[in-house]
Design an enzyme around this catalytic site. Structure first.
Site, mmCIF file in Angstrom:
data_model
loop_
_atom_site.group_PDB
_atom_site.id
_atom_site.type_symbol
_atom_site.label_atom_id
_atom_site.label_comp_id
_atom_site.label_asym_id
_atom_site.label_seq_id
_atom_site.Cartn_x
_atom_site.Cartn_y
_atom_site.Cartn_z
ATOM 1 N N ILE A 13 1.289 -1.383 0.130
ATOM 2 C CA ILE A 13 -0.138 0.419 -0.116
ATOM 3 C C ILE A 13 0.993 1.622 -0.191
ATOM 4 O O ILE A 13 1.569 1.412 0.921
ATOM 5 C CB ILE A 13 -0.237 0.063 1.286
ATOM 6 C CG1 ILE A 13 -1.643 -1.168 1.649
ATOM 7 C CG2 ILE A 13 -2.112 1.639 1.195
ATOM 8 C CD1 ILE A 13 -2.252 -1.445 2.668
ATOM 9 N N ASP A 18 9.531 8.514 -0.913
ATOM 10 C CA ASP A 18 8.101 9.072 -2.199
ATOM 11 C C ASP A 18 8.065 8.714 -2.737
ATOM 12 O O ASP A 18 8.802 8.137 -3.913
ATOM 13 C CB ASP A 18 8.845 10.869 -1.334
ATOM 14 C CG ASP A 18 7.677 11.627 -2.056
ATOM 15 O OD1 ASP A 18 6.938 11.417 -3.361
ATOM 16 O OD2 ASP A 18 7.495 12.768 -1.896
ATOM 17 N N ASN A 23 -2.087 4.167 -3.848
ATOM 18 C CA ASN A 23 -3.250 5.123 -3.072
ATOM 19 C C ASN A 23 -2.723 6.789 -2.295
ATOM 20 O O ASN A 23 -3.263 7.579 -2.767
ATOM 21 C CB ASN A 23 -3.060 4.122 -1.521
ATOM 22 C CG ASN A 23 -4.096 5.615 -0.632
ATOM 23 O OD1 ASN A 23 -4.976 5.984 -0.689
ATOM 24 N ND2 ASN A 23 -2.605 6.030 0.724
ATOM 25 N N TYR A 59 -5.832 18.608 -9.752
ATOM 26 C CA TYR A 59 -6.316 17.655 -9.145
ATOM 27 C C TYR A 59 -7.372 17.040 -9.996
ATOM 28 O O TYR A 59 -7.211 15.429 -10.652
ATOM 29 C CB TYR A 59 -7.190 17.870 -8.063
ATOM 30 C CG TYR A 59 -7.325 16.778 -7.141
ATOM 31 C CD1 TYR A 59 -7.060 15.999 -6.584
ATOM 32 C CD2 TYR A 59 -8.356 16.794 -7.313
ATOM 33 C CE1 TYR A 59 -6.567 15.294 -6.031
ATOM 34 C CE2 TYR A 59 -8.856 15.174 -6.050
ATOM 35 C CZ TYR A 59 -7.798 14.417 -6.306
ATOM 36 O OH TYR A 59 -8.719 13.249 -4.824
ATOM 37 N N LYS A 86 -6.790 12.856 -11.395
ATOM 38 C CA LYS A 86 -7.548 11.897 -10.815
ATOM 39 C C LYS A 86 -8.354 10.922 -12.191
ATOM 40 O O LYS A 86 -8.977 10.150 -13.192
ATOM 41 C CB LYS A 86 -8.901 11.817 -9.899
ATOM 42 C CG LYS A 86 -8.164 12.609 -8.444
ATOM 43 C CD LYS A 86 -7.710 11.424 -8.287
ATOM 44 C CE LYS A 86 -6.712 11.073 -7.075
ATOM 45 N NZ LYS A 86 -5.932 9.768 -6.422
ATOM 46 N N VAL A 111 -14.752 12.232 1.660
ATOM 47 C CA VAL A 111 -14.224 10.821 2.462
ATOM 48 C C VAL A 111 -13.565 12.184 4.093
ATOM 49 O O VAL A 111 -13.201 12.779 3.180
ATOM 50 C CB VAL A 111 -12.669 10.261 2.004
ATOM 51 C CG1 VAL A 111 -12.913 8.753 2.643
ATOM 52 C CG2 VAL A 111 -13.719 9.740 0.454
#
Ligand code: 8X3
Length: 255
Positions: free
Chosen positions: A8, A61, A88, A154, A158, A187
């Site tokens: 992850i 990173d 993620n 952004y 995405k 979220v």
């Protein structure tokens, strides 16, 4: 190693951390990537103690290609057979108009959300193909569906996550590997605090008057996709709070 291995990225907070907890509770061994050594160590200790699973922290990173390469190419033998990659790591900085964004901030967002995800995919998928086993789960966003005010860069990143997921699914169609694209709406995590550069009041206003999703809600959706039978490929999940309808339309109760 007896248990399955999941890697992850960006695992020390928000959706990444919730995912780590969910997979640990299901008996997976975890390779946890993050940038903060103390948080990685704390998470490792709490998950190994609580669930008795193995945890390998990987400090780098995802923007740093060489560091990512070194970390993945020198994994201890028993940690090499990664079955699930959860891409993620991602963020947003600011709510500025496209022509007013700070170039340094746009670079960080693009380099993390797009290039970092691609780096991890390129490093891990070839091994999955060799082992004929693997699942790549990319965390996109409802922001990738359509641009919204102050979200241009952004949203573009995405949107790229959607295209990279679809492209990878095409490229892997003749293999047993699966690709899932998860698209969360609102979220409540550190996400908005980062977006507003630490301003908690502005961040809190994003979720005012409605019940946002939790990182745990998203982890459940991710695990649902990961635990589907091998012949089932959950290609996409768009998941929003009940009172959100699109990236820009939500119903909020008056205080
Ligand atoms: C997070 C969802 O709507 O804040 O990716 O952009 S939103």
């Amino acid at each position: 190693m007896k248990n399955k291995i999941v890697l992850i990225t960006g695992s020390t907070g928000g959706i990444g951390e919730a995912c780590a907890c969910k997979f640990a509770s299901e008996g997976y061994n975890l390779i946890l990537n993050g940038r903060k050594p103390n948080l990685l160590e704390t998470l490792k200790n709490s998950l190994t103690e609580k669930f008795g699973i193995g945890v390998l922290p990987l400090l780098f990173d995802v923007r740093d290609k060489q560091a990512a390469k070194n970390a993945i190419n020198t994994l201890p033998k028993e940690w090499e057979a990664i079955e699930i990659l959860v891409n993620n790591a991602g963020l947003v900085l600011g709510m500025d108009k496209e022509f007013e964004t700070y170039p340094d901030e746009s670079d960080i967002v693009i380099d993390t959300n797009i290039k970092g995800l691609l780096t991890m995919t390129q490093l891990i998928v070839p091994g999955m193909i060799e082992r004929r086993k693997g699942h790549i789960i990319n965390i996109g966003s409802i922001a990738g569906e359509a641009a919204y005010p102050g979200g241009s860069v952004y949203c573009a990143t995405k949107s790229a996550v959607k295209t990279l997921s679809d492209g990878l699914r095409i490229d892997l169609v003749d293999t047993p590997l699966r690709v899932t694209h998860i698209k969360p709406g609102m979220v409540e995590t550190h996400f908005s605090i980062t977006r507003f550069r630490g301003d908690k009041t502005k961040a809190g206003a994003v979720y005012k008057g409605l019940q946002p999703l939790t990182a745990g809600d998203i982890a459940e959706a991710i695990y649902f996709a990961a635990s589907a039978p091998a012949h089932v490929q959950i290609a996409e999940i768009l998941i929003m709070p009940t009172n959100q309808a699109t990236g820009t339309i939500a119903y909020r109760e008056e205080a």
